[in-house]
Design a protein around this motif. Structure first.
Motif, PDB file in Angstrom:
ATOM      1  N   UNK A 162      62.017 -18.593   8.061  1.00  0.00           N
ATOM      2  CA  UNK A 162      61.796 -18.375   9.494  1.00  0.00           C
ATOM      3  C   UNK A 162      60.310 -18.182   9.800  1.00  0.00           C
ATOM      4  N   UNK A 163      59.832 -18.827  10.868  1.00  0.00           N
ATOM      5  CA  UNK A 163      58.454 -18.636  11.314  1.00  0.00           C
ATOM      6  C   UNK A 163      58.412 -18.687  12.838  1.00  0.00           C
ATOM      7  N   UNK A 164      57.340 -18.137  13.416  1.00  0.00           N
ATOM      8  CA  UNK A 164      57.249 -18.058  14.875  1.00  0.00           C
ATOM      9  C   UNK A 164      55.923 -18.618  15.368  1.00  0.00           C
ATOM     10  N   UNK A 165      55.846 -18.843  16.679  1.00  0.00           N
ATOM     11  CA  UNK A 165      54.645 -19.436  17.275  1.00  0.00           C
ATOM     12  C   UNK A 165      53.489 -18.460  17.341  1.00  0.00           C
TER      13      UNK A 165
ATOM     14  N   UNK B  99      55.043  -5.662  23.812  1.00  0.00           N
ATOM     15  CA  UNK B  99      54.759  -6.922  24.504  1.00  0.00           C
ATOM     16  C   UNK B  99      56.052  -7.737  24.601  1.00  0.00           C
ATOM     17  N   UNK B 100      56.223  -8.450  25.702  1.00  0.00           N
ATOM     18  CA  UNK B 100      57.443  -9.206  25.972  1.00  0.00           C
ATOM     19  C   UNK B 100      57.218 -10.710  25.766  1.00  0.00           C
ATOM     20  N   UNK B 101      58.300 -11.470  25.789  1.00  0.00           N
ATOM     21  CA  UNK B 101      58.192 -12.928  25.692  1.00  0.00           C
ATOM     22  C   UNK B 101      59.299 -13.584  26.493  1.00  0.00           C
ATOM     23  N   UNK B 102      58.957 -14.672  27.129  1.00  0.00           N
ATOM     24  CA  UNK B 102      59.948 -15.536  27.770  1.00  0.00           C
ATOM     25  C   UNK B 102      60.160 -16.803  26.952  1.00  0.00           C
ATOM     26  N   UNK B 103      59.116 -17.273  26.266  1.00  0.00           N
ATOM     27  CA  UNK B 103      59.204 -18.551  25.558  1.00  0.00           C
ATOM     28  C   UNK B 103      58.531 -18.472  24.197  1.00  0.00           C
ATOM     29  N   UNK B 104      58.945 -17.511  23.393  1.00  0.00           N
ATOM     30  CA  UNK B 104      58.529 -17.497  21.988  1.00  0.00           C
ATOM     31  C   UNK B 104      59.294 -18.595  21.255  1.00  0.00           C
ATOM     32  N   UNK B 105      58.652 -19.259  20.295  1.00  0.00           N
ATOM     33  CA  UNK B 105      59.309 -20.314  19.527  1.00  0.00           C
ATOM     34  C   UNK B 105      59.520 -19.834  18.100  1.00  0.00           C
TER      35      UNK B 105
ATOM     36  N   UNK C  22      57.509 -29.146  10.776  1.00  0.00           N
ATOM     37  CA  UNK C  22      57.154 -28.512  12.049  1.00  0.00           C
ATOM     38  C   UNK C  22      56.744 -27.068  11.818  1.00  0.00           C
ATOM     39  N   UNK C  23      55.569 -26.708  12.339  1.00  0.00           N
ATOM     40  CA  UNK C  23      55.059 -25.341  12.246  1.00  0.00           C
ATOM     41  C   UNK C  23      54.838 -24.837  13.669  1.00  0.00           C
ATOM     42  N   UNK C  24      55.658 -23.899  14.140  1.00  0.00           N
ATOM     43  CA  UNK C  24      55.567 -23.473  15.544  1.00  0.00           C
ATOM     44  C   UNK C  24      54.231 -22.857  15.922  1.00  0.00           C
ATOM     45  N   UNK C  25      53.503 -22.331  14.943  1.00  0.00           N
ATOM     46  CA  UNK C  25      52.195 -21.738  15.251  1.00  0.00           C
ATOM     47  C   UNK C  25      51.082 -22.780  15.168  1.00  0.00           C
TER      48      UNK C  25
END
Length: 274
Positions: free
Chosen positions: A48-51, A58-64, A100-103
């Motif tokens: 698992x990895x994130x953007x 802190x909040x997020x609406x569109x974290x990948x 694919x690397x979201x970051x």
């Protein structure tokens, strides 16, 4: 197969997004949900990895978030959401290439900071124009002595809008430094409150000749709003998941409006002597 999810979360009760032992985090909750739903077999193979990392509060609406799965039929938002707590949810998904690397593959990210207060918006906008473009943002970052990196970043957009007593500051850039956005907000409010002149921002953007430490604005006002890729994954929206999230947060928004109005009743207004 590799899957990417668009997720949102209310960061109030999280110790940040990145998984940390003994602490409640967004990635930790997601991994548990993916395992319980049968979407992944184990944490290690999921990869698992994130953007991007968001701090506590802190909040997020569109974290990948991306992960590997042998059960793609169980990788849809409505399945995953059934195992997630209320303050984190998935609302869209896409099949993505194995590399694919979201970051690293993100080309632009958008954040919004929301605040209230009595500020000179005209001066804040004048200061924001100085921040646009490529600069050394060392004075706007939390220093990382163990892993020093370039502090040059390019801000593509910085918009300030007001309405109903609320100020919304939208910022778009290719990437950000740790605490960069929240320190930019602090700088803008210092200018907007008259504590610093507009020209001071130019000094802050010249760290070779001027150094000043400023505190980041509170985490609760920041939301990770959007992110773009090239090429963009073929996102599939989950209407069922979106409907349930909307129903919940419409009720929450109404509840907080009432709480805000109620808290105003606690404010004691002293009469000025005649």
């Amino acid at each position: 197969m590799k899957i990417a999810l668009k997720i949102g979360y209310e960061g109030t009760e999280f110790s940040g997004s990145q998984i940390q032992p003994e602490l409640r985090t967004v990635e930790g909750e997601l991994l548990k949900a993916l395992k319980e739903a049968g979407t992944i077999d184990d944490f290690e193979s999921a990869d698992l990895s994130s953007a991007g990392r968001t701090d506590a509060g802190v909040h997020a609406f569109c974290q990948i978030i991306s992960f590997k799965t042998t059960n793609p039929g169980l990788a849809i938002p409505r399945v995953i959401n059934s195992k997630l707590p209320r303050d984190v949810w998935a609302w869209a998904y896409a099949e993505v290439p194995d590399d694919f690397d979201p970051r690293r593959h993100a080309v632009r990210r958008k954040y919004r900071y929301i605040l209230s207060g009595d500020y000179d918006i005209s001066k804040m906008r004048d200061a924001s124009k100085l921040i646009l473009g490529e600069h050394d943002f060392a004075n706007f970052a939390k220093k990382d002595k163990k892993n020093p990196k370039s502090t040059v970043r390019r801000v593509e957009k910085l918009d300030i809008r007001t309405g109903n007593g609320i100020i919304r500051i939208d910022i778009e850039a290719n990437a950000y430094l740790w605490n960069m956005i929240r320190k930019i907000v602090t700088a803008l409010t210092l200018v907007g409150s008259g504590l610093r002149p507009v020209e001071w921002v130019e000094q802050m953007l010249d760290p070779d000749n001027y150094e000043e430490g400023i505190e980041p604005a509170p985490a609760f006002g920041l939301i990770f709003l959007d992110i773009w890729y090239n090429p963009e994954p073929e996102w599939k929206m989950d209407s069922y998941a979106i409907r349930h999230v909307n129903e919940h947060y419409v009720k929450e928004a109404d509840r907080h409006k009432v709480i805000s109005a109620m808290m105003e009743q606690f404010i004691i207004h002293e009469k000025k002597p005649e």
